[in-house]
Design an enzyme around this catalytic site. Structure first.
Site, PDB file in Angstrom:
ATOM      1  N   ASP A  36       0.826  -1.203   0.000  1.00  0.00           N
ATOM      2  CA  ASP A  36       0.000   0.000   0.000  1.00  0.00           C
ATOM      3  C   ASP A  36       0.864   1.259   0.000  1.00  0.00           C
ATOM      4  O   ASP A  36       2.047   1.226   0.330  1.00  0.00           O
ATOM      5  CB  ASP A  36      -0.896   0.031   1.246  1.00  0.00           C
ATOM      6  CG  ASP A  36      -2.124  -0.855   1.101  1.00  0.00           C
ATOM      7  OD1 ASP A  36      -2.402  -1.294  -0.023  1.00  0.00           O
ATOM      8  OD2 ASP A  36      -2.795  -1.098   2.124  1.00  0.00           O
ATOM      9  N   LYS A  58      -3.681   3.120  -2.785  1.00  0.00           N
ATOM     10  CA  LYS A  58      -4.804   3.996  -3.100  1.00  0.00           C
ATOM     11  C   LYS A  58      -4.532   5.364  -2.498  1.00  0.00           C
ATOM     12  O   LYS A  58      -3.888   5.486  -1.458  1.00  0.00           O
ATOM     13  CB  LYS A  58      -6.103   3.432  -2.520  1.00  0.00           C
ATOM     14  CG  LYS A  58      -6.417   2.006  -2.955  1.00  0.00           C
ATOM     15  CD  LYS A  58      -7.534   1.418  -2.129  1.00  0.00           C
ATOM     16  CE  LYS A  58      -7.789  -0.036  -2.488  1.00  0.00           C
ATOM     17  NZ  LYS A  58      -8.787  -0.661  -1.602  1.00  0.00           N
ATOM     18  N   MET A 169      -7.931   9.072   8.735  1.00  0.00           N
ATOM     19  CA  MET A 169      -8.463   9.455   7.412  1.00  0.00           C
ATOM     20  C   MET A 169      -9.557  10.516   7.531  1.00  0.00           C
ATOM     21  O   MET A 169     -10.548  10.488   6.812  1.00  0.00           O
ATOM     22  CB  MET A 169      -9.005   8.220   6.677  1.00  0.00           C
ATOM     23  CG  MET A 169      -8.007   7.083   6.531  1.00  0.00           C
ATOM     24  SD  MET A 169      -8.733   5.577   5.840  1.00  0.00           S
ATOM     25  CE  MET A 169      -9.747   5.022   7.229  1.00  0.00           C
TER      26      MET A 169
END
Length: 258
Positions: A36, A58, A169
């Site tokens: 990641d 991502k 996030m």
């Protein structure tokens, strides 16, 4: 053909020094590594010298390789006999979709195991001198995904906990989160910190209050990845940390939220 296996590895919040011994061992024996964006991948060629390295990272709002395709890659490579390491930032089971990947492997009859990682939910606050629990200040902490806006029930529950709130996030939804918590009774003066790129050479921490953080974050140009910490423990942080920009209790020209 003998089936291979999948190892889900938590890589911690980004610093190679926070890789566990189990993580280093798994990488050393890997034939394939799917990693990641927030995983510690800068030294992968050294840590996984025999592996094919596949970037499946991502970014916010941009998922070039969908989750279903990542799961297919895991199953296909392991089905061909490879030892596949799925390297994630933080811990695989803390908003890392590790549970989904374990289930995908099990459904395909692929052996799968998990090596936990140091979660950014506690490590990144610590990097800014914040203990998420502190005797007589906060006896619990709650970890929340800020990837999507919180609903009113969630905001009401968080505001009533009287504990530390850690949001992962959550930069893009910072206004919605802070306004919602105040709407449900959390004091506007509640301390809050935003720690950007924790445990990297670019770490920066911004300290403010719940009613001012949206303006202060905009003025400071805060971007993701970042961890939000909300609660009285934030006021106990080390103010001598050179990586921290303190605005808590400071007089500024920025207008408070209405």
């Amino acid at each position: 053909m003998t089936l291979g296996r999948v190892i889900l590895v938590g890589g911690g919040p980004g610093d190679d020094d926070l890789l566990t011994l189990g993580a280093v061992k798994a990488l050393a024996q890997a034939d394939v590594v799917l990693f990641d964006r927030l995983a510690p991948h800068r030294r992968l060629a050294e840590l996984a010298p025999h592996a094919v390295l596949i970037d499946v990272g991502k970014t916010p709002g941009h998922h070039p390789i969908p989750q279903a395709q990542i799961e297919k890659l895991l199953v296909d490579h392991a089905g061909a006999g490879s030892c596949v390491v799925r390297l994630k930032g933080g811990d695989p089971f803390v908003f890392g979709r590790g549970g989904e990947e374990v289930l995908a492997c099990r459904r395909a009859g692929i052996e799968v195991s998990v090596i936990p990682g140091v979660s950014s939910a506690v490590a990144v606050p610590a990097a800014a001198g914040i203990a998420v629990t502190h005797r007589e200040v906060s006896r619990m902490f709650t970890v929340v995904s800020g990837h999507a806006p919180l609903n009113e029930t969630e905001l009401r529950g968080l505001a009533g906990l009287a504990s530390t709130i850690v949001v992962l996030m959550g930069v893009s939804n910072l206004p919605q989160i802070t306004q919602g918590l105040m709407r449900h009774g959390l004091s506007a003066a509640t301390p809050i910190a935003v720690i950007e790129r924790g445990y990297t050479t670019e770490q920066r921490s911004l300290f403010s209050s719940l009613d001012r953080i949206v303006y202060d974050a905009a003025a400071a140009g805060v971007t993701s990845p970042a961890v939000l910490v909300i609660g009285e423990v934030v006021a106990l942080a080390n103010r001598d940390d050179p990586n921290c920009t303190f605005v808590l209790d400071a007089a500024t020209s920025l207008a408070p939220l209405e």
